[in-house]
Each structure stands twice: as C-alpha cells, then as structure tokens.
Design a protein around this motif. Structure first.
Motif, mmCIF file in Angstrom:
data_model
loop_
_atom_site.group_PDB
_atom_site.id
_atom_site.type_symbol
_atom_site.label_atom_id
_atom_site.label_comp_id
_atom_site.label_asym_id
_atom_site.label_seq_id
_atom_site.Cartn_x
_atom_site.Cartn_y
_atom_site.Cartn_z
ATOM 1 N N PHE A 24 13.431 0.869 8.849
ATOM 2 C CA PHE A 24 12.582 1.482 7.827
ATOM 3 C C PHE A 24 11.109 1.505 8.225
ATOM 4 O O PHE A 24 10.249 1.810 7.395
ATOM 5 C CB PHE A 24 12.723 0.735 6.494
ATOM 6 N N ALA A 25 10.783 1.208 9.463
ATOM 7 C CA ALA A 25 9.391 1.037 9.890
ATOM 8 C C ALA A 25 8.523 2.257 9.583
ATOM 9 O O ALA A 25 7.343 2.118 9.243
ATOM 10 C CB ALA A 25 9.326 0.716 11.380
ATOM 11 N N LYS A 26 9.093 3.461 9.667
ATOM 12 C CA LYS A 26 8.299 4.673 9.486
ATOM 13 C C LYS A 26 8.360 5.212 8.062
ATOM 14 O O LYS A 26 7.749 6.238 7.754
ATOM 15 C CB LYS A 26 8.767 5.748 10.472
ATOM 16 N N ARG A 27 9.081 4.540 7.196
ATOM 17 C CA ARG A 27 9.174 5.002 5.806
ATOM 18 C C ARG A 27 8.003 4.489 4.978
ATOM 19 O O ARG A 27 7.302 3.554 5.362
ATOM 20 C CB ARG A 27 10.493 4.543 5.177
ATOM 21 N N TYR A 28 7.835 5.114 3.800
ATOM 22 C CA TYR A 28 6.810 4.684 2.858
ATOM 23 C C TYR A 28 7.470 3.863 1.736
ATOM 24 O O TYR A 28 8.672 4.019 1.465
ATOM 25 C CB TYR A 28 6.083 5.898 2.276
ATOM 26 N N PRO A 29 6.707 2.979 1.080
ATOM 27 C CA PRO A 29 7.298 2.113 0.043
ATOM 28 C C PRO A 29 8.077 2.866 -1.030
ATOM 29 O O PRO A 29 9.106 2.382 -1.513
ATOM 30 C CB PRO A 29 6.070 1.405 -0.546
ATOM 31 N N THR A 30 7.606 4.058 -1.410
ATOM 32 C CA THR A 30 8.289 4.815 -2.462
ATOM 33 C C THR A 30 9.672 5.295 -2.027
ATOM 34 O O THR A 30 10.478 5.703 -2.870
ATOM 35 C CB THR A 30 7.450 6.031 -2.885
ATOM 36 N N GLU A 31 9.946 5.249 -0.732
ATOM 37 C CA GLU A 31 11.239 5.674 -0.214
ATOM 38 C C GLU A 31 12.227 4.521 -0.098
ATOM 39 O O GLU A 31 13.337 4.697 0.396
ATOM 40 C CB GLU A 31 11.071 6.333 1.159
ATOM 41 N N LEU A 32 11.820 3.337 -0.558
ATOM 42 C CA LEU A 32 12.646 2.136 -0.428
ATOM 43 C C LEU A 32 13.108 1.636 -1.787
ATOM 44 O O LEU A 32 12.453 1.875 -2.810
ATOM 45 C CB LEU A 32 11.848 1.020 0.273
ATOM 46 N N SER A 33 14.215 0.913 -1.793
ATOM 47 C CA SER A 33 14.680 0.239 -3.010
ATOM 48 C C SER A 33 13.816 -0.988 -3.284
ATOM 49 O O SER A 33 13.014 -1.412 -2.440
ATOM 50 C CB SER A 33 16.138 -0.191 -2.843
ATOM 51 N N GLY A 34 14.006 -1.566 -4.481
ATOM 52 C CA GLY A 34 13.243 -2.771 -4.811
ATOM 53 C C GLY A 34 13.494 -3.909 -3.840
ATOM 54 O O GLY A 34 12.565 -4.610 -3.422
ATOM 55 N N GLY A 35 14.754 -4.099 -3.464
ATOM 56 C CA GLY A 35 15.072 -5.165 -2.520
ATOM 57 C C GLY A 35 14.447 -4.938 -1.163
ATOM 58 O O GLY A 35 13.953 -5.881 -0.520
ATOM 59 N N GLN A 36 14.430 -3.682 -0.713
ATOM 60 C CA GLN A 36 13.819 -3.359 0.579
ATOM 61 C C GLN A 36 12.305 -3.561 0.535
ATOM 62 O O GLN A 36 11.710 -4.072 1.489
ATOM 63 C CB GLN A 36 14.168 -1.926 0.963
ATOM 64 N N GLN A 37 11.684 -3.185 -0.587
ATOM 65 C CA GLN A 37 10.235 -3.393 -0.726
ATOM 66 C C GLN A 37 9.894 -4.881 -0.702
ATOM 67 O O GLN A 37 8.885 -5.281 -0.110
ATOM 68 C CB GLN A 37 9.744 -2.756 -2.024
ATOM 69 N N TRP A 61 0.853 -1.186 0.000
ATOM 70 C CA TRP A 61 0.000 0.000 0.000
ATOM 71 C C TRP A 61 0.895 1.244 0.000
ATOM 72 O O TRP A 61 1.636 1.481 0.951
ATOM 73 C CB TRP A 61 -0.895 0.018 1.240
ATOM 74 N N PRO A 62 0.855 2.078 -1.062
ATOM 75 C CA PRO A 62 1.789 3.206 -1.138
ATOM 76 C C PRO A 62 1.530 4.296 -0.101
ATOM 77 O O PRO A 62 2.445 5.043 0.267
ATOM 78 C CB PRO A 62 1.571 3.753 -2.556
ATOM 79 N N HIS A 63 0.282 4.407 0.393
ATOM 80 C CA HIS A 63 -0.057 5.468 1.355
ATOM 81 C C HIS A 63 0.179 5.036 2.804
ATOM 82 O O HIS A 63 -0.043 5.813 3.724
ATOM 83 C CB HIS A 63 -1.526 5.887 1.183
ATOM 84 N N MET A 64 0.645 3.796 3.001
ATOM 85 C CA MET A 64 0.913 3.283 4.345
ATOM 86 C C MET A 64 2.411 3.179 4.583
ATOM 87 O O MET A 64 3.173 2.876 3.662
ATOM 88 C CB MET A 64 0.294 1.886 4.541
ATOM 89 N N THR A 65 2.827 3.386 5.822
ATOM 90 C CA THR A 65 4.225 3.165 6.181
ATOM 91 C C THR A 65 4.549 1.678 6.129
ATOM 92 O O THR A 65 3.644 0.829 6.027
ATOM 93 C CB THR A 65 4.513 3.682 7.595
ATOM 94 N N VAL A 66 5.831 1.369 6.204
ATOM 95 C CA VAL A 66 6.259 -0.027 6.258
ATOM 96 C C VAL A 66 5.586 -0.739 7.427
ATOM 97 O O VAL A 66 5.068 -1.851 7.283
ATOM 98 C CB VAL A 66 7.802 -0.099 6.380
ATOM 99 N N PHE A 67 5.579 -0.096 8.592
ATOM 100 C CA PHE A 67 4.950 -0.705 9.773
ATOM 101 C C PHE A 67 3.490 -1.027 9.489
ATOM 102 O O PHE A 67 3.020 -2.141 9.768
ATOM 103 C CB PHE A 67 5.061 0.237 10.976
#
Length: 373
Positions: free
Chosen positions: A132-145, A93-99
């Motif tokens: 990365f718990a407080k980050r959003y998916p768009t702020e992560l690399s492909g591997g992190q996602q 979900w792009p509008h949700m944080t990693v957590f």
C-alpha cells in the motif's frame, strides 16, 4: 529500549485530582498496559510520560535520567524523550501517500533518501502493508490506516512507544488481528510499550504487565495471569474477567492453622499457607468467595465431583461455549461450559469446583485473604 520510573506523580485539572501520588516502574522491554474505566487517569499518565502534560508534583526518570522534576519546574520536551505516540485517531496526512506519511518524521530529521527508503520499507513490511506504499489514506480501510499510523511510530526506532486506545475504532475481527500484530511487533523489536485501554481482553492477551487504575490511583500492578488468578481486592476481581467472576457471601472462622468457610457452596477448609498477609490471625469474619465461571463444572447428576444443588435460570449456548445461569438458594452463579449444551429453565443441576482454585476476600476490607493455588 527504555525503563521509566514515575515517583509521587500528582496531576490536577483545576480542582480535579486526576493522578494521586502515582508510583509506577515500567521495566526495559515491558509491554505495560494501563487499564481501567473512563476517567481513571490512564491516558493522563501516558500524556505525562510523553511530555504533553506537566504534573504538579513528582519525578520521572527515563533510563535513570531525570526528564521531569516538578518541584524544580524541570520538564524535558517531548522531542528529547525518544518516544513516539499512536492515538485513537489515525492522524494521517490525507494528501500524502502511505510512504510519505511514514517517512515524514525521518525527513524532518534530514536523513538521506536511501536510509529513509530502507527504514520505511522495513516498517511497512513489519506491519504487512508494503503493497500500500503508493496509496493515500482515503483508499485504505480503518485497520490498514491504523497499521500505517503504527508503522510511522516505529520507523524511527524509538526507545519507547506509547499507544492510546489505538484499536477502539476498529471492528471486532480487526481488533483481534491487530492484537496479534502488536504482540508480534513487541516480540520482534523488544521496544518498551505503554498501552492504554479500557478493554481487559486487550490487556490480558498482549501485556507482560498490567497496571489497573481506579479514580486516579493504582490498584494492582502484575502480570496478566496473576491479576486474573489472584486479584488483590474485590474491585480487581470484579473488573477482570469476561464473563464476570461469581461472588458468594459466607462466613469464616480463622485460627492459627488456617480457616473454615461456610457458604451456599458448602463448607471449605484452607491452610494458613494458602492465605495472604492481609488475612486476620483469628476470629469470625464475613467473607466473599470469588469463583470464576470456567472453574465451575455442571452435571445433571449428583456425584463426588458435583455436590452443590441448583436450578437453571437460563442457558445461553454460543457455539463454542455455553453460559448457564444457575440459582443456588438466593445466589446466582454463572457457569462457563465448553461446547453447545441446552438446559431447560428451572432444570435441577449440580455444580462442582476445586476449592483450592477459589479466592476468598474479607468483605469489610475487600482485600484478598486466600490465594487461588
């Protein structure tokens, strides 16, 4: 953890028979990889197990409990199968944080906030993305996602984890890193994992067992090394291994005590104890010898260990190893040599190998008739 038994599964898409009388048992705690080329039925198998597809025939048991009985039109819904899926696309979900992405399923189950926080933190730490718990998916690399997607799948501690080509969108280095993470995850949790891929390196490095498909049918189900060392037929031998196995045509004289094989590699004798049940009892048969590139050694001088004369077609140093194409008569062989060595085109060389380590297949039936021992 979970044991899955698929019995006589048939799946059609219109007139296309995708799964053909499939029988497969996935033991409790297995890391079972479904391997094969595109369109062979491996993803359809995963979708049938998950409940996303309904087979036209067959029965599926999970820990002895019937979850599919096609004849009785009985299909347990995905929500009742205690499994989670990870797809090729991360589907975060792009509008949700990693957590919040990882916690989503737990909140749907109405677990309390303290339990959710502990479980999410544990899943993120296991995938080494806690920071990365407080980050959003768009702020992560492909591997992190992809790690987030896997954390979301394991946070609810499912008995069964299904992964459909989860690493195919990652670059080569990230794929290697994620293989290590998935193997460690399986070791730590003991969860039964069904993993779909067309990448044999993924299958060989991570699995406890591999199911190799061909046009909707199972060709061989075995531990990785058994699949590599003793493929049941020419299809498996050719599919498994990079660089590919060398095939050499020959003829065999089979007797009660064993067989003698003549080929461009010379004459070899094998005892009956090294032969398979598919081997003929007697007579002359055309055979195909399979020898892996790393089983061949190469020398510029003939000696007791190097007796097959050939000429270098091309040499390909790659730093840690050198691949050498050698022409022996009308046969082209690939040799894999550790280290970086330069060979000139048309240079005479001599090859050697241990005859016990080769496979022999009957050319007509394509079946393995002599084990690598």
């Amino acid at each position: 953890m979970s044991k899955i038994e698929l019995t006589h599964i048939d799946k059609y898409y219109g007139k296309n028979h995708v799964l053909k009388d499939l029988n497969l048992t996935i033991e409790d705690g297995d890391f079972m990889t479904l391997l094969g080329p595109s369109g062979c039925g491996k993803t359809t198998t995963l979708r049938v197990v998950s409940g996303l597809e309904k087979p036209q025939n067959g029965i599926i048991l999970m820990d002895g409990k019937e979850i599919v009985n096609a004849a009785e039109a009985s299909f347990a819904p995905p929500s009742k199968r205690n499994l989670n899926l990870v797809f090729q696309s991360y589907a975060l979900w792009p509008h949700m944080t990693v957590f919040d992405n990882v916690a989503f399923g737990l909140r749907i189950r109405k677990e309390n906030s303290e339990t959710i926080a502990k479980k999410v933190a544990s899943a993120l730490d296991r995938m080494q993305i806690g920071e990365f718990a407080k980050r959003y998916p768009t702020e992560l690399s492909g591997g992190q996602q992809q790690r987030v997607a896997i954390a979301r799948a394991i946070v609810s501690e499912p008995r069964l984890l299904l992964l459909d080509e989860p690493l195919s969108n990652l670059d080569a280095k990230l794929r290697v890193d994620m293989r290590a993470e998935l193997k460690r995850l399986h070791h730590e949790t003991g969860t039964t994992i069904i993993y779909v891929t067309h990448d044999q390196v993924e299958a060989l490095t991570m699995s406890t067992r591999i199911a190799l498909y061909r046009k909707g049918e199972l060709v061989q189900v075995a531990p990785p090394l058994e699949l590599y060392d003793n493929p049941v037929n020419l299809y498996t031998a050719d599919f498994i291994g990079n660089p590919s196995i060398n095939f050499v045509k020959g003829t065999a004289q089979v007797e009660a005590g064993g067989m003698r094989v003549d080929s461009p590699l010379g004459q070899m004798g094998f005892e009956r104890g090294d032969m398979t049940e598919a081997a003929p009892q007697s007579g002359s048969v055309d055979v195909t010898i399979g020898v892996r590139p790393e089983q061949l050694s190469i020398s510029r001088q003939a000696d007791d260990a190097h007796w097959v004369e050939g000429h270098v077609y091309s040499g390909m140093p790659a730093g840690s190893e050198t691949l050498v194409s050698v022409r022996v008569g009308d046969t082209m062989l690939t040799v894999k040599e550790l280290g970086s060595t330069h060979y000139a085109s048309d240079e005479p060389v001599y090859l050697g190998f241990n005859p016990k380590k080769v496979n022999v297949f009957e050319t007509k039936s394509e079946n393995l008739i002599k084990y690598c021992v």
